[in-house]
Design a protein around this motif. Structure first.
Motif, PDB file in Angstrom:
ATOM      1  N   PRO A 123       0.893  -1.114   0.000  1.00  0.00           N
ATOM      2  CA  PRO A 123       0.103   0.040   0.085  1.00  0.00           C
ATOM      3  C   PRO A 123       0.827   1.248  -0.067  1.00  0.00           C
ATOM      4  O   PRO A 123       1.757   1.476   0.748  1.00  0.00           O
ATOM      5  CB  PRO A 123      -0.862  -0.057   1.398  1.00  0.00           C
ATOM      6  N   LYS A 158       0.751   5.880  -0.369  1.00  0.00           N
ATOM      7  CA  LYS A 158      -0.038   7.040   0.003  1.00  0.00           C
ATOM      8  C   LYS A 158      -1.198   7.185  -1.109  1.00  0.00           C
ATOM      9  O   LYS A 158      -0.895   7.111  -2.388  1.00  0.00           O
ATOM     10  CB  LYS A 158       0.718   8.036   0.376  1.00  0.00           C
ATOM     11  N   TYR A 179      -2.823   3.042   0.956  1.00  0.00           N
ATOM     12  CA  TYR A 179      -2.729   2.700   2.317  1.00  0.00           C
ATOM     13  C   TYR A 179      -3.952   3.334   3.040  1.00  0.00           C
ATOM     14  O   TYR A 179      -4.395   4.564   2.905  1.00  0.00           O
ATOM     15  CB  TYR A 179      -1.517   3.327   3.042  1.00  0.00           C
ATOM     16  N   CYS A 219      -2.160  -1.478   9.454  1.00  0.00           N
ATOM     17  CA  CYS A 219      -1.727  -1.786   8.092  1.00  0.00           C
ATOM     18  C   CYS A 219      -2.826  -2.197   7.538  1.00  0.00           C
ATOM     19  O   CYS A 219      -3.692  -3.417   7.685  1.00  0.00           O
ATOM     20  CB  CYS A 219      -0.908  -3.293   8.226  1.00  0.00           C
ATOM     21  N   ILE A 236      -5.273  -1.818   3.277  1.00  0.00           N
ATOM     22  CA  ILE A 236      -4.965  -1.378   1.909  1.00  0.00           C
ATOM     23  C   ILE A 236      -6.410  -1.333   1.464  1.00  0.00           C
ATOM     24  O   ILE A 236      -7.306  -2.047   1.980  1.00  0.00           O
ATOM     25  CB  ILE A 236      -4.200  -2.523   1.093  1.00  0.00           C
TER      26      ILE A 236
END
Ligand SMILES: *[C@@H]1O[C@H](CO)[C@@H](O)[C@H](O)[C@H]1NC(C)=O
Ligand SMILES: *[C@@H]1O[C@H](CO)[C@@H](O)[C@H](O)[C@H]1NC(C)=O
Ligand SMILES: *[C@@H]1O[C@H](CO)[C@@H](O)[C@H](O)[C@H]1NC(C)=O
Length: 613
Positions: free
Chosen positions: A372, A374, A384, A394, A396
Motif C-alpha cells: 500500500p 499513500k 494505504y 496496516c 489497503i
C-alpha cells in the motif's frame, strides 16, 4: 653603507646627473630607504611553515655581477658562491638563494646584496616562520536529517582553499573558509569526509577527515519498571527542533487515554521524564494492574516554526509493548476473518499489529503482491488505509472489487524494532452482491435448530425488507417483530438482536424438519440499490457435529484418566473399579472409529459438492 649605495643606484637610474656622493651627504628618511630596499627583494614577505624551503632573489640584476652576498636575520653573511652548508644554494641567475629546511631561527629579515665593481644593490625579504601543520583533527559533525540549506563548517584553520570529498561523490573546490552548504541533508552524506586544505606557508596540502553523522528525528520509546513496582512508560523525541504541545498515553485495548502534562499527577498516573522542554514525554503508573502490561500507544503533539509562524504538526506516535508478546500467532489460521465485499465497490483489508511497523504488504489470492502506498491521485487503484504504520495499522483499500479478489489474502508486516521474519495474518475476502450469506453452508440435524444469516456487504446498510424462501418454496417475509413467541408456522422467526436497519436479514429455525434441508434463498432490497439482492444458503444434514463432541469427550476422559492412573496406581482398593472403567472406555472407542471414517467420507462429499457449484 649599503643603503646609500642602493639609493645612489636608484637616483642614478632616474636622474642621470645626480651623483651618489651628493645623495649620501644629504640625510634621507628611513622610510624611503626601507621602501626602496624592500622593493628589490622578492618576495617582499613570505610565510613559510617549518620544514619548507624559501626561494629569495633580487628583482633586478647587475650586468656584471661579481658577488652575491646573503645576510641572514642574525647578521651572518656569506657569498652564495660559497655557502656555509647545503642548507643554502643559488637557485636562479642573478642574486638569489634557496634556504632549505626552514626553522624558527630563520625568521626575520634576509638581505641580498649584488655587487659589480663599486656598484651594488641590496634588497630584503621578510620571512615569517609558521608552525608546521601535519594533520588537522576536529570533533565529528552532527547534522539533522531533512534540513535544507545547512552550512557545514569543515575547518577552523586559516586556509586559502580546500577540496572536499563527501562519501560517494565527486570532490569540490572551495575558496576561502572551508565550508559546504547542503541543499538537503540526508543520511547519504554520513561517513568520513576527505578534506585537503591549502594552508599558508606549506606546499603540501594538509589532509583531514571529518566524521559526519546525520541524526534523524525519532521517538525513543520504552518502559522501565522500578523496585517500587511502578511502571514508567516513555516516548521521548530525539534530535528535534519541534516543541511538545501534549503527551497522551492510551492502552490500545481501551478507548480512553491519559493526558500527561509535566508536573501533573492524579495520584495513580503521573508525568515521567525531564520535562516537555527537553522533549520528554512519559507516564508513571503507580500501581500497575495486569491490564497495564499490554500494548500502549503514545501520541506526542508537536509544533514548529514554519518561516516565522508556529505551526501544529502531525502528532508523533508509537506503540510500546510492555510485555513484548509476539504477534497473535496463527491463531486466526483455523478461522480467518472474513470480510464481505460488494462487487465493483471499493474494499479495505486491514491487518493490525501490537507493535510498530516499518512496512506491510498484501498478497492477492492469485499470488500478486501489493504494497500500500499513500493516496495521491484519484486514478490510483489501491492505497494505504489506517492511521499510521508506527501505531501498527496496516490496511489497503482497492478502488474496485472484482470476483477475482475473492479468496484468502495474506498480509505481511515488518516490525520496526527488529529485523528478520515478518509477521503474517490471513483475511478471507468474499466478493458478493449487496446482500451476502454469512455462511454459505449450514450443517443441521433433524430436531435441532439453525440460523440462516444474510447481511449487507461493504459494511452495514439498512434493508427495505427481508424475505426467505425455503427449499420447498415456502416464502416468508420477516423482521424483528417476528419472535419465537409469534413464530411463523411456529418454527421460523427473526433472529433476536439483529436488525433490518443494521443490514441484517436473519432467520432462525426452531426444530429442523426434513423439508428445511436444501437450498434456501435470502433476499432484500439494500438501501440505495434499485434491484432486490439475493444469496443462497445450503442447509445440510450433518451428524458430524455430534460425533465431534462425542470424540472430544472420549479424549478428555482418557487424558483425565492418565492423570488418574498416577494418583491411583497404588491404591489397590480401587483397582477393580478402575479396570472396569477402563474396559468401558476402550469399548466406546470402537464405534467412534466408525464415526471418524464416516466423517472423512462426508467432508469429501462436501468438497466435491462445493467444486460442482
Ligand atoms: C519552543 O520552545 C522554546 C523554549 O520555550 C521557545 O523559545 C521556542 O520559540 C519554541 N518553539 C516553538 C516552535 O514553539
Ligand atoms: C491477480 O489479480 C490482480 C488484481 O485483480 C491483477 O491485477 C493481477 O494481474 C492478477 N495476477 C495474475 C497473475 O493473474
Ligand atoms: C439451539 O441448539 C443449541 C444446541 O444444539 C442450544 O444450545 C441452543 O440453546 C438452541 N437455541 C435455541 C434458540 O433453541
Amino acid at each position: 653603507m649599503a643603503p646609500k649605495y642602493l639609493l645612489c643606484y636608484l637616483f642614478f637610474g632616474l636622474l642621470q646627473n645626480v651623483k651618489c656622493v651628493k645623495i649620501s651627504v644629504f640625510p634621507i628618511t628611513l622610510e624611503n630607504e626601507l621602501a626602496a630596499q624592500n622593493g628589490l627583494g622578492w618576495p617582499s614577505a613570505i610565510n613559510v611553515a617549518q620544514g619548507n624551503e624559501v626561494l629569495m632573489k633580487l628583482l633586478l640584476s647587475l650586468e656584471n655581477q661579481n658577488s652575491c652576498t646573503v645576510t641572514d636575520p642574525r647578521g651572518f653573511k656569506f657569498d652564495i658562491s660559497s655557502p656555509p652548508s647545503s642548507k643554502y644554494q643559488r637557485w636562479n641567475d642573478g642574486c638569489s638563494v634557496r634556504v632549505r629546511n626552514i626553522t624558527f631561527d630563520d625568521e626575520g629579515r634576509w638581505r641580498l646584496t649584488a655587487s659589480e665593481g663599486r656598484k651594488s644593490i641590496t634588497g630584503w625579504i621578510e620571512v615569517t616562520v609558521l608552525e608546521k601543520t601535519n594533520t588537522y583533527t576536529a570533533a565529528p559533525i552532527s547534522l539533522q536529517d531533512g534540513e535544507t540549506q545547512t552550512k557545514v563548517d569543515l575547518s577552523s584553520l586559516d586556509n586559502a582553499y580546500c577540496v572536499v570529498a563527501k562519501p560517494f561523490s565527486e570532490s569540490s573546490l572551495v575558496s576561502g573558509k572551508c565550508s559546504v552548504t547542503l541543499d538537503r541533508t540526508t543520511r547519504a552524506v554520513q561517513g568520513n569526509w576527505e578534506i585537503y586544505l591549502g594552508l599558508p606557508g606549506t606546499v603540501s596540502e594538509v589532509q583531514a577527515k571529518r566524521h559526519v553523522t546525520v541524526q534523524t528525528e525519532h521517538l525513543d520509546v520504552g518502559y522501565v519498571r522500578d523496585t517500587a513496582h511502578r511502571l514508567h512508560l516513555y516516548c521521548n523525541i530525539l534530535h528535534t527542533t519541534k516543541n511538545i504541545t501534549f503527551c497522551r498515553f492510551q492502552r490500545t485495548s481501551n478507548p480512553y487515554g491519559y493526558n500527561v502534562i509535566d508536573g501533573l499527577s492524579d495520584g495513580s498516573h503521573s508525568y515521567y521524564g525531564k520535562g516537555f522542554a527537553l522533549k520528554q514525554c512519559g507516564m508513571t503508573i503507580e500501581k500497575p494492574t495486569s491490564e497495564d502490561y499490554g500494548t500502549w500507544r503514545c501520541s506526542v503533539g508537536v509544533q514548529m516554526f514554519v518561516g516565522t509562524q508556529i505551526q501544529q504538526q502531525t502528532p508523533m506516535q508509537a506503540l510500546i509493548s510492555v510485555t513484548p508478546t509476539l504477534i497473535r500467532k496463527e491463531k486466526n489460521e483455523d478461522k480467518p476473518r472474513t470480510i464481505f465485499v460488494q462487487e465493483d465497490s471499493s474494499f479495505t483489508i486491514t491487518c493490525n499489529s501490537a507493535i510498530s511497523l516499518s512496512y506491510c504488504w498484501f498478497q492477492h489470492p492469485n499470488g500478486t503482491q501489493f504494497t500500500p502506498v499513500k493516496l495521491v491521485s484519484e486514478e490510483q487503484l489501491f492505497w494505504y488505509t489506517g492511521e499510521s504504520l508506527v501505531v501498527g495499522h496496516c490496511g489497503i483499500t482497492f478502488a474496485h472489487a472484482s470476483s477475482e479478489d475473492d479468496g484468502r489474502w495474506l498480509c505481511s508486516m515488518g516490525p520496526r524494532s527488529s529485523l528478520g521474519l515478518e509477521m503474517t495474518d490471513t483475511v478471507q475476502v468474499r466478493v458478493t452482491g449487496p446482500l451476502a450469506a454469512n455462511q454459505k453452508k449450514v450443517p443441521v440435524k433433524i430436531g435441532g435448530n439453525a440460523t440462516l444469516y444474510c447481511h449487507t456487504a461493504n459494511g452495514r446498510r439498512p434493508l427495505k425488507y427481508c424475505r426467505f424462501l425455503s427449499p420447498k418454496f415456502v416464502g416468508m417475509s420477516i423482521d424483528s417483530s417476528i419472535t419465537p413467541e409469534n413464530a411463523v408456522l411456529n418454527r421460523y422467526y427473526f433472529t433476536p438482536e439483529r436488525e433490518l436497519n443494521f443490514g441484517d436479514c436473519s432467520l432462525s429455525i426452531l426444530t429442523i424438519e426434513e423439508d428445511d434441508v436444501g437450498a434456501w434463498t435470502c433476499a432484500a432490497v439494500v438501501d440505495n440499490e434499485v434491484f432486490e439482492s439475493r444469496d443462497t444458503i445450503l442447509v445440510y444434514i450433518n451428524d458430524q457435529h455430534r460425533n465431534y463432541q462425542f470424540q472430544a469427550s472420549v479424549i478428555g476422559l482418557s487424558v483425565g484418566l492418565s492423570g488418574l492412573v498416577i494418583v491411583i496406581i497404588g491404591v489397590i482398593a480401587y483397582r477393580r473399579a478402575w479396570l472396569h472403567h477402563f474396559y468401558c472406555t476402550k469399548k466406546s472407542t470402537v464405534p467412534d472409529e466408525y464415526a471418524l471414517q464416516r466423517r472423512a467420507a462426508t467432508s469429501g462429499s462436501i468438497q466435491s459438492s462445493s467444486s460442482n457449484e
